[in-house]
Enzyme design. Sequence first.
Site, PDB file in Angstrom:
ATOM      1  N   SER A 141     -15.060   9.155 -32.219  1.00 20.51           N
ATOM      2  CA  SER A 141     -14.827  10.035 -31.078  1.00 20.51           C
ATOM      3  C   SER A 141     -14.644  11.433 -31.635  1.00 20.51           C
ATOM      4  O   SER A 141     -14.359  11.596 -32.826  1.00 20.51           O
ATOM      5  CB  SER A 141     -13.532   9.607 -30.362  1.00 20.51           C
ATOM      6  OG  SER A 141     -13.077  10.618 -29.496  1.00 20.51           O
ATOM      7  N   TYR A 154      -4.834   6.536 -30.296  1.00 11.66           N
ATOM      8  CA  TYR A 154      -6.290   6.711 -30.244  1.00 11.66           C
ATOM      9  C   TYR A 154      -6.759   7.669 -31.341  1.00 11.66           C
ATOM     10  O   TYR A 154      -7.707   7.394 -32.076  1.00 11.66           O
ATOM     11  CB  TYR A 154      -6.671   7.246 -28.860  1.00 11.66           C
ATOM     12  CG  TYR A 154      -8.139   7.241 -28.539  1.00 11.66           C
ATOM     13  CD1 TYR A 154      -8.774   6.098 -28.072  1.00 11.66           C
ATOM     14  CD2 TYR A 154      -8.902   8.404 -28.670  1.00 11.66           C
ATOM     15  CE1 TYR A 154     -10.128   6.104 -27.755  1.00 11.66           C
ATOM     16  CE2 TYR A 154     -10.250   8.415 -28.355  1.00 11.66           C
ATOM     17  CZ  TYR A 154     -10.863   7.264 -27.891  1.00 11.66           C
ATOM     18  OH  TYR A 154     -12.205   7.277 -27.584  1.00 11.66           O
TER      19      TYR A 154
HETATM   20  P1  NAD Z   1     -15.801   1.155 -21.739  1.00  8.48           P
HETATM   21  O1  NAD Z   1     -14.438   0.854 -21.246  1.00  8.48           O
HETATM   22  O2  NAD Z   1     -16.912   1.399 -20.769  1.00  8.48           O
HETATM   23  O3  NAD Z   1     -16.296   0.038 -22.740  1.00  8.48           O
HETATM   24  C1  NAD Z   1     -15.452  -0.549 -23.681  1.00  8.48           C
HETATM   25  C2  NAD Z   1     -16.030  -1.865 -24.105  1.00  8.48           C
HETATM   26  O4  NAD Z   1     -15.133  -2.474 -25.029  1.00  8.48           O
HETATM   27  C3  NAD Z   1     -16.177  -2.850 -22.931  1.00  8.48           C
HETATM   28  O5  NAD Z   1     -17.344  -3.625 -23.125  1.00  8.48           O
HETATM   29  C4  NAD Z   1     -14.939  -3.713 -23.069  1.00  8.48           C
HETATM   30  O6  NAD Z   1     -15.070  -5.000 -22.485  1.00  8.48           O
HETATM   31  C5  NAD Z   1     -14.830  -3.788 -24.576  1.00  8.48           C
HETATM   32  N1  NAD Z   1     -13.521  -4.196 -25.038  1.00  8.48           N
HETATM   33  C6  NAD Z   1     -12.307  -3.655 -24.753  1.00  8.48           C
HETATM   34  N2  NAD Z   1     -11.336  -4.359 -25.370  1.00  8.48           N
HETATM   35  C7  NAD Z   1     -11.948  -5.352 -26.056  1.00  8.48           C
HETATM   36  C8  NAD Z   1     -11.496  -6.407 -26.883  1.00  8.48           C
HETATM   37  N3  NAD Z   1     -10.196  -6.599 -27.138  1.00  8.48           N
HETATM   38  N4  NAD Z   1     -12.416  -7.236 -27.423  1.00  8.48           N
HETATM   39  C9  NAD Z   1     -13.730  -7.093 -27.158  1.00  8.48           C
HETATM   40  N5  NAD Z   1     -14.223  -6.099 -26.382  1.00  8.48           N
HETATM   41  C10 NAD Z   1     -13.341  -5.252 -25.847  1.00  8.48           C
HETATM   42  O7  NAD Z   1     -15.599   2.413 -22.698  1.00  8.48           O
HETATM   43  P2  NAD Z   1     -16.620   3.399 -23.423  1.00  8.48           P
HETATM   44  O8  NAD Z   1     -16.248   4.768 -22.983  1.00  8.48           O
HETATM   45  O9  NAD Z   1     -18.017   2.928 -23.323  1.00  8.48           O
HETATM   46  O10 NAD Z   1     -16.084   3.257 -24.913  1.00  8.48           O
HETATM   47  C11 NAD Z   1     -16.846   2.719 -25.976  1.00  8.48           C
HETATM   48  C12 NAD Z   1     -16.390   3.360 -27.274  1.00  8.48           C
HETATM   49  O11 NAD Z   1     -16.675   4.758 -27.238  1.00  8.48           O
HETATM   50  C13 NAD Z   1     -14.886   3.240 -27.540  1.00  8.48           C
HETATM   51  O12 NAD Z   1     -14.660   2.988 -28.906  1.00  8.48           O
HETATM   52  C14 NAD Z   1     -14.369   4.610 -27.169  1.00  8.48           C
HETATM   53  O13 NAD Z   1     -13.183   4.938 -27.854  1.00  8.48           O
HETATM   54  C15 NAD Z   1     -15.524   5.479 -27.609  1.00  8.48           C
HETATM   55  N6  NAD Z   1     -15.547   6.811 -26.987  1.00  8.48           N
HETATM   56  C16 NAD Z   1     -15.651   6.966 -25.640  1.00  8.48           C
HETATM   57  C17 NAD Z   1     -15.645   8.241 -25.107  1.00  8.48           C
HETATM   58  C18 NAD Z   1     -15.763   8.501 -23.640  1.00  8.48           C
HETATM   59  O14 NAD Z   1     -15.618   9.670 -23.237  1.00  8.48           O
HETATM   60  N7  NAD Z   1     -16.036   7.508 -22.818  1.00  8.48           N
HETATM   61  C19 NAD Z   1     -15.539   9.346 -25.948  1.00  8.48           C
HETATM   62  C20 NAD Z   1     -15.429   9.147 -27.312  1.00  8.48           C
HETATM   63  C21 NAD Z   1     -15.447   7.863 -27.820  1.00  8.48           C
END
Ligand code: NAD
Length: 259
Positions: A141, A154
């Site tokens: 991130s 985080y």
């Molecule tokens: P999201 O909530 O849409 O997806 C998260 C995924 O992780 C889902 O498929 C969920 O079921 C899975 N998950 C959560 N806990 C779990 C567990 N214990 N075991 C297995 N699977 C699990 O979120 P996203 O925004 O797509 O996030 C994906 C990644 O991107 C994360 O690592 C997040 O930190 C990172 N990220 C997101 C953003 C943003 O703005 N959305 C920004 C920077 C980084």
Amino acid sequence: MMKMLEGKTALVTGSTSGIGLGIAIALAEQGANIIMNGFGEKDAAITQVKALGVEVEYHGADMSKALEIEDMMRFAEKRFGGVDILVNNAGIQHVANIEDFPVDRWDAIIAINLTSAFHTTRLAMPVMKQRNWGRIINIASVHGLVASAQKSAYVAAKHGIVGLTKVTALENAQTGITCNAICPGWVLTPLVQKQVDARAEKEKVSNEEAKKLLLSEKQPSGEFVTPEQLAALAVFFCSPAATQIRGVAWNMDGGWAAQ
Ligand code: NAD
């Protein structure tokens, strides 16, 4: 014509939603077989990836549990002979000041957003070494590069995974295995929608207004990054052109970290 990733197997953790699903789709479009993982509405996500004509499996390992991760990696080896492309994407968020931060949320964030990538990496490595080819892509991130208040767990986990990325890259620098991190800014996924909802409620503004407030604070472009844009970068990391990209933390953040 053969597609770039035909014959490869990609494991994308947390691929039932958001960024992970976007990456699973893009890797499948390049011909990779996909192992999906994650909670929630998994059936629609699996159907979407299967429609691309590749082999798709699902394993429901809870990424906070080492034993379940081990079971998933054994499953990958049995079914596909191993994992060629590992995308460590599963992640959760919790927002609170340090003195109020629930200890169980701290533990869960460190386990899911950081420690799980150590487990998948250590377990994927032997087959990657045998094949002398591998791509490990850690979805960190912009919070792996800079901090924001109220996100102690985080930010710690994401800085940690950037460190793990560099060590993994160095240990394999003279092999065909690369490891890099992608550092997204705001992406409108369920993880961020929760923060938009909280902001709308707290500031008594509409959802659209809350989105604008969120973006204007941190992301100079004023626009969300999309899962499709991040997925295109992941595909590039898998390409031959990216062979000498090793240990980078590449931000795609609308200018967030440039400030
Ligand atoms: P999201 O909530 O849409 O997806 C998260 C995924 O992780 C889902 O498929 C969920 O079921 C899975 N998950 C959560 N806990 C779990 C567990 N214990 N075991 C297995 N699977 C699990 O979120 P996203 O925004 O797509 O996030 C994906 C990644 O991107 C994360 O690592 C997040 O930190 C990172 N990220 C997101 C953003 C943003 O703005 N959305 C920004 C920077 C980084």
